[in-house]
Design a protein around this motif. Sequence first.
Motif, PDB file in Angstrom:
ATOM      1  N   VAL A 268      71.570  12.003  41.514  1.00 36.69           N
ATOM      2  CA  VAL A 268      70.212  11.482  41.697  1.00 36.69           C
ATOM      3  C   VAL A 268      69.358  12.490  42.455  1.00 36.69           C
ATOM      4  O   VAL A 268      68.207  12.768  42.083  1.00 36.69           O
ATOM      5  N   ALA A 269      69.911  13.050  43.528  1.00 39.38           N
ATOM      6  CA  ALA A 269      69.157  14.008  44.345  1.00 39.38           C
ATOM      7  C   ALA A 269      68.797  15.259  43.546  1.00 39.38           C
ATOM      8  O   ALA A 269      67.690  15.798  43.679  1.00 39.38           O
ATOM      9  N   PHE A 270      69.714  15.725  42.706  1.00 38.31           N
ATOM     10  CA  PHE A 270      69.445  16.927  41.895  1.00 38.31           C
ATOM     11  C   PHE A 270      68.308  16.642  40.903  1.00 38.31           C
ATOM     12  O   PHE A 270      67.368  17.431  40.770  1.00 38.31           O
ATOM     13  N   GLN A 271      68.385  15.502  40.236  1.00 41.40           N
ATOM     14  CA  GLN A 271      67.333  15.149  39.283  1.00 41.40           C
ATOM     15  C   GLN A 271      65.999  14.931  39.996  1.00 41.40           C
ATOM     16  O   GLN A 271      64.939  15.327  39.512  1.00 41.40           O
ATOM     17  N   MET A 272      66.053  14.308  41.171  1.00 46.86           N
ATOM     18  CA  MET A 272      64.856  14.075  41.974  1.00 46.86           C
ATOM     19  C   MET A 272      64.238  15.399  42.427  1.00 46.86           C
ATOM     20  O   MET A 272      63.007  15.564  42.436  1.00 46.86           O
TER      21      MET A 272
END
Length: 332
Positions: free
Chosen positions: A279-283
């Motif tokens: 999630v953090a990478f995509q965010m």
Amino acid sequence: MVCLEMQCDYIGSAMTSRTLRKRLHHGDVDGKKMEHLETSESDDLNVPLLGNYSDRHAEETTLEEIWDDERRKEHLHWTLLFSQLIAQWAQWLASIVLGSGSLIGRLLTFFTSTQNGASAKLFAPPLSPLQEARLRYLRQRLQVPFDGSRMEHQDALLELWRLAYPDKELPPLQSDLWKQMGWQGSDPSTDFRGGGFISLENLIFFARQYPESFQRLLHKQDGTRAEWEYPFAVAGINISFVLAQMLDLQSAKPTTLAGIRFLELLKEDEMAFDNLYCVAFQMMDAQWLVKRASFMDFNDVMKSTTSQLERELALEDVSSVKDLPAYNLLRR
């Protein structure tokens, strides 16, 4: 928090040709001690330094001040003791009677963060045996450095290549071909200083669980990209490192709101850290596009990403990684 203001009077002695009267004031301005010295002159050397006060009165005043000081100390002691008891009671009530998942329970948990007037740290509720085991396993993973001489670490690196480029031949462990994945040089093992082996595990997990998002980020397929893009693999290592810091995973018990909320996610998902990483990478990539960022803006983009992630973790209805609004950005 009890604030005490103190004023100390000092009367100097007679000097050679004149009498000096000094008064030293102590104040506390924005947490800093300030001193102000007032000096008055008298041409009459016969004026007593204590004016019309007798020695007897001076002694009584001194004793009275001592007793007042003792009473203030006793009052402060009982006030601090009482506040600690109230904080402990509130924590117990939040975690056991009401449950840490309820709104009232969380508010009481927040209350315990202001012991003795300090804005400080939150207290994590008691963990279940399952949570403790999962947290312990995650911390063990965080302690493993990447070691290019270990066969399992070499195999993991080659597995990442297979997942990233299934149609390409495996390169040697040291080759310029690794640069196209976003490693800084021909030897990827030199880029793991901050992230450790878990950052490689995170990348592999991302490629397996969300292959479409992984490929789109790897090949920079979304949005209008900058001329100087962030290196994919090195960015992934940074995200692992920043995420572990944000969740306060090195402490005996997390004391940040994000860290405490993450403990709740561990109830539902043993791989909560790895899923949150995705999630953090995509965010981060979404923030990158919104800010029209370039390579030199990477740190600012990471700060914005962590701030957004902390806000989403604080949402009341989030009990698993899939409940995060940003989870909807991921594609399998």
